[in-house]
Design an enzyme around this catalytic site. Sequence first.
Site, PDB file in Angstrom:
ATOM      1  N   GLN A  96       0.845  -1.191   0.000  1.00  0.00           N
ATOM      2  CA  GLN A  96       0.000   0.000   0.000  1.00  0.00           C
ATOM      3  C   GLN A  96       0.881   1.242   0.000  1.00  0.00           C
ATOM      4  O   GLN A  96       1.779   1.371   0.836  1.00  0.00           O
ATOM      5  CB  GLN A  96      -0.912  -0.003   1.234  1.00  0.00           C
ATOM      6  CG  GLN A  96      -1.881   1.171   1.258  1.00  0.00           C
ATOM      7  CD  GLN A  96      -2.780   1.155   2.487  1.00  0.00           C
ATOM      8  OE1 GLN A  96      -2.650   0.285   3.361  1.00  0.00           O
ATOM      9  NE2 GLN A  96      -3.684   2.117   2.565  1.00  0.00           N
ATOM     10  N   HIS A 102      -8.451   2.507   0.088  1.00  0.00           N
ATOM     11  CA  HIS A 102      -9.002   2.675  -1.260  1.00  0.00           C
ATOM     12  C   HIS A 102      -9.145   1.336  -1.940  1.00  0.00           C
ATOM     13  O   HIS A 102      -8.370   0.407  -1.699  1.00  0.00           O
ATOM     14  CB  HIS A 102      -8.130   3.616  -2.096  1.00  0.00           C
ATOM     15  CG  HIS A 102      -6.683   3.239  -2.140  1.00  0.00           C
ATOM     16  ND1 HIS A 102      -5.802   3.543  -1.115  1.00  0.00           N
ATOM     17  CD2 HIS A 102      -5.971   2.552  -3.053  1.00  0.00           C
ATOM     18  CE1 HIS A 102      -4.612   3.072  -1.415  1.00  0.00           C
ATOM     19  NE2 HIS A 102      -4.683   2.462  -2.590  1.00  0.00           N
TER      20      HIS A 102
HETATM   21  P1  AMP Z   1      -1.784   1.605  -3.385  1.00  0.00           P
HETATM   22  O1  AMP Z   1      -0.458   1.027  -3.781  1.00  0.00           O
HETATM   23  O2  AMP Z   1      -2.868   0.573  -3.279  1.00  0.00           O
HETATM   24  O3  AMP Z   1      -1.679   2.488  -2.171  1.00  0.00           O
HETATM   25  O4  AMP Z   1      -2.217   2.506  -4.603  1.00  0.00           O
HETATM   26  C1  AMP Z   1      -2.230   3.900  -4.579  1.00  0.00           C
HETATM   27  C2  AMP Z   1      -2.687   4.356  -5.945  1.00  0.00           C
HETATM   28  O5  AMP Z   1      -2.968   5.737  -5.877  1.00  0.00           O
HETATM   29  C3  AMP Z   1      -1.636   4.162  -7.044  1.00  0.00           C
HETATM   30  O6  AMP Z   1      -2.162   3.327  -8.065  1.00  0.00           O
HETATM   31  C4  AMP Z   1      -1.384   5.589  -7.532  1.00  0.00           C
HETATM   32  O7  AMP Z   1      -1.198   5.655  -8.924  1.00  0.00           O
HETATM   33  C5  AMP Z   1      -2.648   6.302  -7.096  1.00  0.00           C
HETATM   34  N1  AMP Z   1      -2.500   7.746  -6.883  1.00  0.00           N
HETATM   35  C6  AMP Z   1      -1.555   8.370  -6.124  1.00  0.00           C
HETATM   36  N2  AMP Z   1      -1.764   9.694  -6.140  1.00  0.00           N
HETATM   37  C7  AMP Z   1      -2.857   9.908  -6.908  1.00  0.00           C
HETATM   38  C8  AMP Z   1      -3.580  11.076  -7.305  1.00  0.00           C
HETATM   39  N3  AMP Z   1      -3.203  12.305  -6.917  1.00  0.00           N
HETATM   40  N4  AMP Z   1      -4.666  10.924  -8.092  1.00  0.00           N
HETATM   41  C9  AMP Z   1      -5.044   9.696  -8.498  1.00  0.00           C
HETATM   42  N5  AMP Z   1      -4.421   8.563  -8.152  1.00  0.00           N
HETATM   43  C10 AMP Z   1      -3.340   8.664  -7.369  1.00  0.00           C
END
Ligand code: AMP
Length: 119
Positions: A96, A102
């Site tokens: 994460q 999310h």
């Molecule tokens: P995780 O590894 O499950 O925490 O995934 C976090 C996700 O958030 C990743 O796929 C990122 O590309 C996405 N992310 C990070 N910052 C943003 C942002 N400002 N807007 C949209 N997606 C984001």
Amino acid sequence: MQADPNCVFCKIVAGEIPAKKVYEDDEVLAFHDIRPVAPVHLLVIPKHHIPSTKELTDDDAGWMGRLMVAATKVALAAGCQDGWRTIINTGRIGRQEVMHLHVHLLGGGNEPLPIMLKR
Ligand code: AMP
């Protein structure tokens, strides 16, 4: 939980940084992932701050259930009638990156997604 001023997803909820929103209700926001890994890659989040599924308790069952129902609506509205993948990463082992719970929705295109984990 109160919004975390250092949390990027709390900032999106507050409108302080932009996002391509696709769904919003009182509790839930859905928007496009900024680094998509599939033709459809959306994130579905609670509007209130909770770092991860690790912090969930029995008191969270109601909104968490509604979040998952909202995720289904979002996936279908995005055209994923033939299915999609739902991923929730938790903590270090789950890789994460953003510490605001999310749900990833992955789908789109005509081909099944790659196998999730190799044996
Ligand atoms: P995780 O590894 O499950 O925490 O995934 C976090 C996700 O958030 C990743 O796929 C990122 O590309 C996405 N992310 C990070 N910052 C943003 C942002 N400002 N807007 C949209 N997606 C984001």
